[in-house]
Design a protein around this motif. Structure first.
Motif, PDB file in Angstrom:
ATOM      1  N   ASP A 275      16.795  -5.886  12.216  1.00 56.32           N
ATOM      2  CA  ASP A 275      17.576  -6.849  11.445  1.00 56.32           C
ATOM      3  C   ASP A 275      17.483  -8.242  12.071  1.00 56.32           C
ATOM      4  O   ASP A 275      17.306  -9.245  11.358  1.00 56.32           O
ATOM      5  CB  ASP A 275      19.040  -6.412  11.383  1.00 56.32           C
ATOM      6  CG  ASP A 275      19.254  -5.189  10.503  1.00 56.32           C
ATOM      7  OD1 ASP A 275      18.355  -4.884   9.690  1.00 56.32           O
ATOM      8  OD2 ASP A 275      20.318  -4.542  10.631  1.00 56.32           O
ATOM      9  N   TYR A 276      17.613  -8.312  13.396  1.00 62.51           N
ATOM     10  CA  TYR A 276      17.497  -9.611  14.077  1.00 62.51           C
ATOM     11  C   TYR A 276      16.100 -10.197  13.906  1.00 62.51           C
ATOM     12  O   TYR A 276      15.937 -11.410  13.698  1.00 62.51           O
ATOM     13  CB  TYR A 276      17.810  -9.463  15.565  1.00 62.51           C
ATOM     14  CG  TYR A 276      19.273  -9.390  15.904  1.00 62.51           C
ATOM     15  CD1 TYR A 276      20.142 -10.426  15.562  1.00 62.51           C
ATOM     16  CD2 TYR A 276      19.800  -8.293  16.592  1.00 62.51           C
ATOM     17  CE1 TYR A 276      21.497 -10.360  15.892  1.00 62.51           C
ATOM     18  CE2 TYR A 276      21.148  -8.228  16.928  1.00 62.51           C
ATOM     19  CZ  TYR A 276      21.987  -9.262  16.581  1.00 62.51           C
ATOM     20  OH  TYR A 276      23.324  -9.198  16.905  1.00 62.51           O
ATOM     21  N   SER A 277      15.084  -9.339  13.990  1.00 58.47           N
ATOM     22  CA  SER A 277      13.707  -9.815  13.833  1.00 58.47           C
ATOM     23  C   SER A 277      13.474 -10.369  12.427  1.00 58.47           C
ATOM     24  O   SER A 277      12.858 -11.429  12.256  1.00 58.47           O
ATOM     25  CB  SER A 277      12.732  -8.669  14.120  1.00 58.47           C
ATOM     26  OG  SER A 277      11.397  -9.095  14.009  1.00 58.47           O
ATOM     27  N   ASN A 278      13.983  -9.671  11.420  1.00 58.77           N
ATOM     28  CA  ASN A 278      13.841 -10.146  10.040  1.00 58.77           C
ATOM     29  C   ASN A 278      14.562 -11.481   9.849  1.00 58.77           C
ATOM     30  O   ASN A 278      14.067 -12.382   9.167  1.00 58.77           O
ATOM     31  CB  ASN A 278      14.402  -9.112   9.068  1.00 58.77           C
ATOM     32  CG  ASN A 278      13.545  -7.860   9.007  1.00 58.77           C
ATOM     33  OD1 ASN A 278      12.354  -7.890   9.343  1.00 58.77           O
ATOM     34  ND2 ASN A 278      14.131  -6.750   8.586  1.00 58.77           N
ATOM     35  N   GLU A 279      15.722 -11.603  10.473  1.00 65.98           N
ATOM     36  CA  GLU A 279      16.475 -12.852  10.379  1.00 65.98           C
ATOM     37  C   GLU A 279      15.712 -13.999  11.039  1.00 65.98           C
ATOM     38  O   GLU A 279      15.673 -15.118  10.516  1.00 65.98           O
ATOM     39  CB  GLU A 279      17.840 -12.689  11.043  1.00 65.98           C
ATOM     40  CG  GLU A 279      18.719 -13.914  10.935  1.00 65.98           C
ATOM     41  CD  GLU A 279      20.074 -13.711  11.597  1.00 65.98           C
ATOM     42  OE1 GLU A 279      20.747 -14.730  11.883  1.00 65.98           O
ATOM     43  OE2 GLU A 279      20.453 -12.542  11.834  1.00 65.98           O
ATOM     44  N   ALA A 280      15.088 -13.705  12.188  1.00 66.83           N
ATOM     45  CA  ALA A 280      14.321 -14.737  12.886  1.00 66.83           C
ATOM     46  C   ALA A 280      13.137 -15.195  12.046  1.00 66.83           C
ATOM     47  O   ALA A 280      12.843 -16.397  11.961  1.00 66.83           O
ATOM     48  CB  ALA A 280      13.846 -14.207  14.235  1.00 66.83           C
TER      49      ALA A 280
END
Length: 292
Positions: A275-280
């Motif tokens: 989720d954090y990677s997609n947000e980044a």
């Protein structure tokens, strides 16, 4: 009875100091119990000093010099030992850092921060700077390097069995930008898998549990009784009183009973990392202007 394990005096200043204490005590014909008598310190505490695992307090150094007739040697040198152990490590944590290297098992409860043995450099730098806002860049770097070195315990021929229980909120607290959080969580999952450690998450929906008020570390050893370590912002305490250690042991076991299974916990960490990677990646996309 297993053979006694003598300390290797060549490994560090504390080990040299502890080996000298054992040599002087045995030369005087005293047992640990006899040397400890009148010092208000326990036998296990003295034993850990002899193995280079604990720091000698000045009151105990004075007592030892008086009982062994060592002409103030242990008082004069106890500060040298303390300084030798403090490179990048808080004084109150120095004993614990030594004990980690000799532990058979390390069990840890982390309610607010990623445990030091699972941190990466970026996370360690941010939390160190937050705890020490007036520290120089050099001081922060020194502490980060020392924290990273602690993880070398996992590369030893017989590394400790590591079992960590973390609160789910640790994953959600955005200490780093999204890309940094993704890297941190993948680092945690990778280390747990590569070291065959066990990690459990206590879900935010779990309600009350026995260890809501602070972090906890329990360590066991091949040749010494187990100890508990608790910590607040600028201080820490090593507990070796058997009855109190048993109380903490029971509380930790009850905490684990409230946690998710290890497989589900790792899956949650990896999903949060994604989720954090997609947000980044979303944040990195250039904005498109209006169509003509």
């Amino acid at each position: 009875m297993p053979a006694r394990k003598d300390p290797d005096a060549s490994t560090s200043v504390p080990s040299f100091y502890g080996a000298e204490l054992r040599f002087k005590r045995e030369s005087a014909g005293l047992t640990l119990e006899q040397l400890a008598e009148g010092s208000f310190r326990g036998i296990s505490f003295l034993s850990q000093i002899e193995r280079g695992e604990r720091r000698m307090p000045v009151d105990l150094a004075r007592h030892v010099d008086e009982r062994l007739g060592t002409d103030g040697f242990f008082q004069r040198r106890h500060e040298d030992v303390a300084r030798a152990r403090q490179v990048g490590i808080a004084e109150y944590f120095a004993d614990v850092a030594e004990m980690e290297q000799r532990a058979l098992s390390i069990e840890e409860w982390a309610p607010t921060l990623v445990p030091g043995l699972l941190q990466n450099e970026a996370y360690a730098a941010v939390v160190t700077q937050a705890a020490m806002p007036r520290a120089s860049e050099e001081e922060v770097t020194e502490k980060v390097v020392a924290r990273m070195k602690r993880a070398r315990v996992f590369t030893e021929p017989a590394p400790p069995k590591f079992w960590v229980t973390m609160d789910e909120s640790v994953l959600r607290r955005r200490v780093l930008p999204p890309a940094g959080m993704a890297d941190l969580l993948m680092h945690i999952a990778g280390r747990v898998r590569s070291t065959r450690s066990i990690l459990q998450l206590v879900p935010e929906t779990s309600g009350s549990h026995p260890l809501m008020m602070g972090m906890l570390k329990i360590m066991t050893f091949a040749d010494a009784p187990p100890v508990v370590y608790t910590e607040s912002l600028h201080s820490g305490q090593v507990i070796d009183y058997p009855a109190l250690v048993m109380d903490y042991r029971e509380s930790y076991d009850l905490l684990r009973a409230a946690a998710l299974a290890p497989g589900a916990s790792l899956a949650m960490i990896e999903a949060a990392a994604e989720d954090y990677s997609n947000e980044a990646h979303k944040d990195d996309r250039p904005e498109c202007g209006p169509l003509a």
